[in-house]
Design a protein around this motif. Structure first.
Motif, PDB file in Angstrom:
ATOM      1  N   THR A 100       0.856  -1.185   0.000  1.00 39.69           N
ATOM      2  CA  THR A 100       0.000   0.000   0.000  1.00 39.69           C
ATOM      3  C   THR A 100       0.893   1.237   0.000  1.00 39.69           C
ATOM      4  O   THR A 100       2.076   1.163   0.341  1.00 39.69           O
ATOM      5  CB  THR A 100      -0.897   0.015   1.242  1.00 39.69           C
ATOM      6  N   GLN A 132       2.770   1.588   3.085  1.00 37.76           N
ATOM      7  CA  GLN A 132       3.783   0.569   3.351  1.00 37.76           C
ATOM      8  C   GLN A 132       5.003   0.687   2.449  1.00 37.76           C
ATOM      9  O   GLN A 132       6.034   0.071   2.726  1.00 37.76           O
ATOM     10  CB  GLN A 132       3.182  -0.828   3.134  1.00 37.76           C
ATOM     11  N   ARG A 133       4.910   1.454   1.362  1.00 35.26           N
ATOM     12  CA  ARG A 133       5.926   1.376   0.308  1.00 35.26           C
ATOM     13  C   ARG A 133       7.327   1.713   0.787  1.00 35.26           C
ATOM     14  O   ARG A 133       8.283   0.987   0.526  1.00 35.26           O
ATOM     15  CB  ARG A 133       5.534   2.293  -0.856  1.00 35.26           C
TER      16      ARG A 133
END
Length: 406
Positions: free
Chosen positions: A132, A135-136
């Motif tokens: 996401t 989260q990247r």
């Protein structure tokens, strides 16, 4: 066999790509240990072997955008499979070929192509698509840490292989290890075919043109050149530099390179975490300024085993920490549909710097008998890169179709 009904989980992608990166980056970081035995066996100067590694790094950069395009279009799994076969062939080539020209060209093309297919550029796309947006940066940090762990793990293994079985047999063993580990992991990186159609409907040419007209992208490209110059010069020439300065104990160089890998596990992971909270451009600038300072202090301090270890630990914290931040800036500005290709374009600049750094080290040593000039250039470039990254605009591009939809 080649596609999946659903996207793999982020955990699966990080584990499988992590092992691929561990081997891809770990094996190539140890190539400096072969410089002296291969040069002595074949009657070459250091410049010949340095040129071979320089061509490897340049070809890694040249093939990077195309490997990224293939990964974005056909899936990461196929690209990694092809890269594993090329890696095996390149290692065998380095063990067998004794003609200097053929050694430089063959190993350069094969290993360079293999790294383009198995390292950060080709793998960044699937990580960006599965993670996401929140989260990247963290996920890119995890992948950077995996590459660093490979350096920490493989440095002593490769040195022991050369010592115990000879430099040729060590190449054969690594070739077998690469093919047996990478091929199974590739099958965990299958993506659904329809996934590549998500996001803004841009062609490859339009996405590339958009990036090349973007000032922030060009600044990122320029800064990454310096990263490549510094890291590959140090990674390849540090063992020989230490020996020239009187630290003839080979374990000092092995320990130093392993420490770089160990501390960069921490550095890459923390850079990824910080990139989710702080402006990535400021973090990138800080990394380059700190590198210039660390190199300067290393050269000014009295040389000893402990000064080398401190230098390695400090450099390790900022070694590959540029990778999650750079990939995060690319994904943040342009999105993830063409992530691997754009990361490959930026990485091409990194590898041009790598080519010049590793070749110039060998050339200047042959001409002047020392590495002093190249160390000075590394410091100056670090200051320049720190300044270049400050004006980068990390905001996402708003394209015409998206603006109308909004």
């Amino acid at each position: 066999m080649f596609t999946s009904d659903r996207a793999p989980s982020l955990k699966t992608v990080l584990l499988a790509s992590g092992l691929v990166l561990t081997l891809a980056m770990g094996v190539r970081h140890g190539f400096g240990f072969w410089m002296q035995p291969i040069s002595q066996a074949n009657g070459w100067t250091r410049e010949t072997y340095s040129l071979a590694l320089a061509v490897q790094n340049l070809m890694w950069g040249v093939f990077g955008p195309f490997a990224g395009m293939a990964a974005d279009r056909f899936g990461t799994m196929r690209v990694v499979l092809v890269g594993a076969l090329a890696y095996m062939a390149g290692l065998v080539w380095m063990a067998l070929v004794t003609n200097a020209t053929l050694f430089v060209l063959g190993s350069g093309v094969l290993i360079g192509f293999a790294l383009a297919c198995t390292a950060f550029g080709a793998i960044s796309g699937i990580i960006g698509r599965v993670a996401t947006p929140q989260q990247r940066s963290w996920a890119f940090g995890i992948s950077g840490a995996a590459g660093s762990f490979g350096q920490f793990l493989m440095m002593p293994i490769e040195q022991q292989m050369i010592s115990q079985m000879g430099w040729q047999a060590a190449f054969y063993m690594l070739a077998a290890l690469v093919i047996m580990a990478m091929v199974p992991m590739a099958f965990f990186l299958r993506e659904p075919a329809h996934q590549h159609g998500h996001g803004p409907q841009q062609s490859i040419g339009h996405a590339l043109g958009e990036a090349l007209r973007n000032r922030s992208f060009l600044l990122l490209v320029a800064g990454y050149f310096v990263c490549g110059f510094q890291l590959v010069f140090i990674g390849v020439h540090l063992p020989a530099y230490l020996k020239d300065k009187g630290l003839a104990n080979g374990s000092v160089a092995v320990t130093a390179l392993a420490l770089i890998g160990l501390f960069n596990i921490i550095g890459s992971y923390q850079a990824g975490k910080l990139g989710g909270r702080l402006p990535k451009r400021y973090l990138l600038s800080a990394i380059y300024f700190i590198r210039a300072a660390v190199i300067s202090l290393f050269l000014l301090a009295p040389l000893s085993a402990w000064s080398v270890y401190l230098f390695a630990a400090a450099m390790g914290l900022i070694w590959l920490s540029t990778v999650p931040l750079t990939n995060g800036v690319i994904a943040g500005i342009f999105g993830v549909k063409h992530m691997s290709m754009l990361a490959g374009v930026v990485f091409f600049s990194h590898q041009v710097g790598s080519f010049i750094g590793v070749w110039l080290g060998g050339y200047m040593f042959t001409k002047l008998g020392s590495y002093d000039m190249v160390w000075a250039i590394s410091i100056g470039l670090g200051v320049m890169a720190g300044l270049i990254n400050l004006p980068i605009d990390e905001r996402a591009l708003v394209r015409k179709g998206e603006l109308a939809a909004a």
